[in-house]
Motif scaffolding. Structure first.
Motif, mmCIF file in Angstrom:
data_model
loop_
_atom_site.group_PDB
_atom_site.id
_atom_site.type_symbol
_atom_site.label_atom_id
_atom_site.label_comp_id
_atom_site.label_asym_id
_atom_site.label_seq_id
_atom_site.Cartn_x
_atom_site.Cartn_y
_atom_site.Cartn_z
ATOM 1 N N ASP A 192 0.810 -1.091 0.332
ATOM 2 C CA ASP A 192 -0.338 -0.130 -0.172
ATOM 3 C C ASP A 192 1.043 0.974 -0.492
ATOM 4 N N ARG A 193 0.520 2.426 -0.538
ATOM 5 C CA ARG A 193 0.633 4.171 -0.206
ATOM 6 C C ARG A 193 -0.073 4.930 -0.303
ATOM 7 N N PHE A 194 0.790 6.053 0.427
ATOM 8 C CA PHE A 194 -0.166 7.326 0.457
ATOM 9 C C PHE A 194 0.881 8.388 1.018
ATOM 10 N N PRO A 195 0.839 9.630 0.737
ATOM 11 C CA PRO A 195 1.270 10.484 0.779
ATOM 12 C C PRO A 195 1.604 11.109 2.113
ATOM 13 N N LEU A 196 2.698 11.653 2.467
ATOM 14 C CA LEU A 196 2.593 12.222 3.636
ATOM 15 C C LEU A 196 2.719 13.022 3.708
ATOM 16 N N ASN A 197 2.980 14.577 2.127
ATOM 17 C CA ASN A 197 3.141 15.927 2.408
ATOM 18 C C ASN A 197 3.315 15.837 1.026
ATOM 19 N N TYR A 198 2.659 16.794 0.498
ATOM 20 C CA TYR A 198 3.292 17.531 -0.821
ATOM 21 C C TYR A 198 3.728 18.692 -1.047
ATOM 22 N N GLU A 199 4.166 18.931 -2.604
ATOM 23 C CA GLU A 199 4.805 20.408 -2.850
ATOM 24 C C GLU A 199 6.502 19.956 -2.041
ATOM 25 N N THR A 200 7.101 19.721 -1.666
ATOM 26 C CA THR A 200 8.136 20.108 -0.667
ATOM 27 C C THR A 200 8.972 18.575 -1.029
#
Length: 259
Positions: A192-200
């Protein structure tokens, strides 16, 4: 918010498969880190049991509404054209206009759902006492704006979590962030995968979490400014009409307490 750049001297991903746009693997659970996170205001909440960090799929809303307003005159003109073609049937122009209406309706619905269906925040809780991770994951369905777009709560063991930095595109199309990957126990196989944060493209967000889970809150800068995940911000007024973050009662209790 963050400035520390990752060590990219190791240029071979360890996970199978790596995330799209892979740039670097970050410290795994149990690994020793010597750096100290720089941002003391990163989490929403922190105590000796758990830390909750913010996550926004859409930091600024309103582009969908703007797109809808721009498309309304075109939709009106297309409806008029369809009416005229129905009065004096002309198959090819009528088909083209009807397809145009379908495409525009689809686009309008997608824009509306993105602005008003995505929750105000998508926090992740890391429970040090239970050694578990609780993710508040929004699941949009980009090809079907008329179906349910649910929030799913994912719960995993801390030992299964890996972090990867990614970067894709260039110029105005450049995107980057940190991806959390869940591996099958004892392997590097991603399930499984999911984002921790965006744009950094920075390791500090993960370093903060890793330090908390491995060393405890005393190894981090003092924290005394808890924030509401449903807080409203001036630069995104449409967030007021977005769904509030609401954890299921049993998960809310489990994710914020010790065993």
């Amino acid at each position: 918010m963050f400035s520390r750049q990752p060590d990219t001297t190791v240029n071979t991903p360890t996970l199978l498969p790596p995330c799209k746009g892979w740039k670097a693997d970050l410290a795994a659970p149990g690994a020793i880190t010597r750096s100290t996170p720089e941002n003391a205001e990163y989490p929403l909440y922190r105590n000796g049991i758990y830390v909750e960090v913010p996550r926004h799929s859409f930091s600024v809303r309103g582009f969908g509404v703007l797109l809808i307003l721009l498309m309304l005159p075109t939709c009106f003109l297309e409806a008029q054209m369809i009416y005229r073609h129905l009065l004096s049937p002309s198959i090819i122009p009528l088909t083209i206009d009807m397809l145009s209406i379908v495409v525009m309706s689809f686009t309008v619905m997608i824009a509306y759902r993105l602005d008003f269906s995505a929750p105000r925040n998508e926090p992740i809780r890391f429970n040090r006492a239970r050694q578990k991770v609780y993710a508040y994951n929004f699941k949009p369905c980009g090809w079907n704006p008329w179906c349910s777009w649910p929030v799913e709560i994912e719960v995993y063991e801390w030992s299964q979590v890996r972090a990867e930095l990614w970067s894709r595109g260039s110029g105005t199309n450049h995107r980057c962030g940190t991806m959390l990957s869940i591996v099958k126990p004892g392997t590097n196989e991603v399930i499984d995968r999911f984002p921790l944060n965006y744009e950094t493209l920075c390791e500090d967000p993960w370093l903060y979490i890793h330090t908390y889970m491995e060393k405890g809150p005393d190894a981090l800068p003092p924290f005394d400014t808890p924030r509401d995940p449903n807080e409203l911000v001036w630069y995104s007024p449409l967030r007021r009409w977005a769904p509030k973050v609401k954890w299921p009662e049993d998960i809310d209790r489990e994710s914020t307490t010790a065993p």
